[in-house]
Design a protein around this motif. Structure first.
Motif, PDB file in Angstrom:
ATOM      1  N   ARG A   1     -46.187  26.392  46.497  1.00  0.00           N
ATOM      2  CA  ARG A   1     -44.790  26.115  46.165  1.00  0.00           C
ATOM      3  C   ARG A   1     -44.606  25.951  44.655  1.00  0.00           C
ATOM      4  O   ARG A   1     -43.582  26.371  44.095  1.00  0.00           O
TER       5      ARG A   1
ATOM      6  N   ARG B   1     -40.226  16.306  44.716  1.00  0.00           N
ATOM      7  CA  ARG B   1     -39.961  17.093  45.921  1.00  0.00           C
ATOM      8  C   ARG B   1     -41.220  17.348  46.734  1.00  0.00           C
ATOM      9  O   ARG B   1     -41.163  17.462  47.962  1.00  0.00           O
TER      10      ARG B   1
ATOM     11  N   ALA C   1     -38.627  18.691  34.193  1.00  0.00           N
ATOM     12  CA  ALA C   1     -38.587  19.643  35.303  1.00  0.00           C
ATOM     13  C   ALA C   1     -39.800  19.467  36.209  1.00  0.00           C
ATOM     14  O   ALA C   1     -39.694  19.564  37.440  1.00  0.00           O
TER      15      ALA C   1
ATOM     16  N   ARG D   1     -40.186  31.540  39.488  1.00  0.00           N
ATOM     17  CA  ARG D   1     -38.727  31.520  39.290  1.00  0.00           C
ATOM     18  C   ARG D   1     -38.336  31.105  37.882  1.00  0.00           C
ATOM     19  O   ARG D   1     -37.169  31.183  37.503  1.00  0.00           O
ATOM     20  N   GLY D   2     -39.305  30.595  37.108  1.00  0.00           N
ATOM     21  CA  GLY D   2     -39.001  30.124  35.765  1.00  0.00           C
ATOM     22  C   GLY D   2     -38.544  28.679  35.716  1.00  0.00           C
ATOM     23  O   GLY D   2     -38.065  28.213  34.680  1.00  0.00           O
ATOM     24  N   ASP D   3     -38.695  27.931  36.836  1.00  0.00           N
ATOM     25  CA  ASP D   3     -38.276  26.529  36.857  1.00  0.00           C
ATOM     26  C   ASP D   3     -39.194  25.653  36.008  1.00  0.00           C
ATOM     27  O   ASP D   3     -38.748  24.679  35.392  1.00  0.00           O
ATOM     28  N   VAL D   4     -40.480  25.948  36.027  1.00  0.00           N
ATOM     29  CA  VAL D   4     -41.504  25.173  35.323  1.00  0.00           C
ATOM     30  C   VAL D   4     -42.571  26.140  34.814  1.00  0.00           C
ATOM     31  O   VAL D   4     -42.646  27.293  35.259  1.00  0.00           O
ATOM     32  N   TYR D   5     -43.427  25.633  33.914  1.00  0.00           N
ATOM     33  CA  TYR D   5     -44.588  26.387  33.465  1.00  0.00           C
ATOM     34  C   TYR D   5     -45.868  25.886  34.114  1.00  0.00           C
ATOM     35  O   TYR D   5     -46.811  26.655  34.315  1.00  0.00           O
TER      36      TYR D   5
ATOM     37  N   ALA E   1     -42.319  28.150  42.085  1.00  0.00           N
ATOM     38  CA  ALA E   1     -41.394  27.583  41.106  1.00  0.00           C
ATOM     39  C   ALA E   1     -41.671  28.137  39.708  1.00  0.00           C
ATOM     40  O   ALA E   1     -40.741  28.374  38.927  1.00  0.00           O
ATOM     41  N   ILE E   2     -42.950  28.353  39.393  1.00  0.00           N
ATOM     42  CA  ILE E   2     -43.299  28.958  38.108  1.00  0.00           C
ATOM     43  C   ILE E   2     -42.776  30.387  38.053  1.00  0.00           C
ATOM     44  O   ILE E   2     -42.224  30.839  37.039  1.00  0.00           O
TER      45      ILE E   2
ATOM     46  N   GLU F   1     -40.064  18.450  40.309  1.00  0.00           N
ATOM     47  CA  GLU F   1     -40.861  19.203  41.283  1.00  0.00           C
ATOM     48  C   GLU F   1     -41.843  18.280  42.000  1.00  0.00           C
ATOM     49  O   GLU F   1     -42.037  18.368  43.222  1.00  0.00           O
TER      50      GLU F   1
END
Length: 399
Positions: A152, A328, A321, A159-163, A156-157, A325
């Motif tokens: 997961r 969640r 960010a 999608r560019g949400d986090v690195y 998220a990485i 994550e």
């Protein structure tokens, strides 16, 4: 009691062990003078409240860049310094980030500070009862669930949400008997730069942390992020040094820590003094860097805690960010792990990151471990790495 602060401790109990990070010259001479407690959900800014408490007790935490007097006095004893513990939850509150699941050890404060004086003679430790039995560990998630959390994060990485996100699991085991000797064994593990024990009513924690979250000494602020792990063998060392994935993950956190220090008011140029040096903790190699900056005398403890907590190597990038994550993903709170734990003296501050840290609450022992996840992470390898990190801790408890 005001905003979680207790300004008069009752007659002190003998310590379970040396406080984490306390100077070697004053070990076994600690006498409790004052105690501060703040729990998640309590009112007020925990960074400001604990800073005010320590300042009121003679510690120069309002101007950390300046050297304090070596011998402040309070009551009938000389102030040695103070132990300070900040949970991952409290660090998230200080940073303005998301707070995750509830702690499995809710009786332990999220900020805990103890001001110590010196006794004339060595203080006695809590006597050992000679009885100790540790039961079977129950994990907060299965290997498959842990691996799914890694996937997961990778999504998220993508999608560019986090690195990068640090994912942490928890385990607990029932125990009977006196935990003191077991906690001291944890604190004495090889490579435990911040080895020590801290306790309160009905609870205690022990750390074998090798990682410096933040140190202030001689006008400089220093952090030593650790990221990258392999077995402590010749092949493991070679593999760690040659791993492009581990180096990229490590450099990302070094950049995050550089930014954290640069956010402090009055700091000079931030520099990386050492990059990707290999150090040993128990039977593992770990990659460590050293990042530092000059520090103006007007920088206070509250500023410092807000800048560095929670530590970048146990959160990820971007930090806020990554915290969202983590909230969640993780089914059980981080408790005493992944926070800050160490010592504040009249002339210096030295806080370790509370990795390799355990807690006992009167009936169960608790331990946490995890690792940083990047786009190139292999889920099963990450699960195995977390198990390798917690194995020496659990072995020390069970001995």
């Amino acid at each position: 009691m005001v905003h979680g602060m207790e300004i008069n401790d009752h007659s002190p109990r003998p310590p379970l062990g040396p406080p984490p990070g306390a100077p070697a010259a004053c070990q076994a001479r600690h006498h409790v003078l004052r105690v501060f407690r703040w729990h998640r959900g309590d009112p007020g800014d925990p960074a400001e409240l604990v800073s005010g408490f320590l300042a009121d007790n003679g510690l120069p935490v309002r101007s950390l860049g300046r050297t304090g007097d070596k011998d402040k006095t309070f009551g009938d004893g000389t102030i040695c310094g103070a132990a300070l513990y900040v949970s991952a939850d409290a660090g998230s509150v200080m940073a303005g980030g998301s707070v995750g699941a509830a702690s499995p050890v809710p009786g332990i404060p999220d900020v805990y500070a103890v001001v110590y004086g010196h006794t004339r003679e060595s203080a006695p430790m809590v006597p050992q009862s000679g009885r100790w039995r540790l039961g079977s560990w129950i994990e907060s998630w299965t290997r498959e669930e842990h691996a799914s959390a890694v996937e997961r994060v990778r999504a998220a990485i993508g999608r560019g949400d986090v690195y990068q996100v640090n994912v942490v699991g928890h385990g607990s085991a029932p125990y009977t008997g006196d935990p003191g000797p077991a906690l001291r064994r944890v604190a004495a593990l090889p490579g435990a730069r911040y080895g020590g024990v801290l306790g309160g009513d009905g609870w205690a924690l022990a750390t074998a942390s090798p990682e410096t979250l933040v140190e202030v000494r001689d006008g400089r602020v220093i952090t030593r992020p650790i990221k990258g792990t392999r077995p402590a063998t010749a092949a493991g060392r070679r593999e760690l040094l040659e791993s492009a994935k581990e180096r990229a993950e490590h450099v990302m956190i070094v950049d995050l820590e550089r930014n954290d220090l640069a956010r402090l008011p009055g700091t000079g140029a931030v520099r990386v003094e050492e990059l990707f040096a290999v150090r040993q903790w128990c039977d593992l190699w770990q990659a460590e860097s050293v990042v530092s900056a000059s520090l103006d005398g007007d920088v206070g403890l509250a500023d410092l805690l807000r800048a560095v907590c929670p530590g970048g190597s146990v959160t990820g990038a971007p930090k806020l960010a990554a915290l969202a994550e983590i909230a969640r993903l993780e089914p059980v709170g981080r408790g005493v792990s992944m926070g800050a734990l160490g010592w504040i003296g009249p002339g210096h501050l030295d806080l370790g990151l509370s990795i390799r840290t355990v807690a006992v609450d009167g009936s169960r022992a608790h331990a946490w471990a995890g690792g940083g996840i990047t786009a190139d992470s292999d889920p099963i390898a990450e699960v195995d790495e977390a198990a390798a990190k917690t194995a020496p801790i659990r072995a020390a408890l069970a001995l």
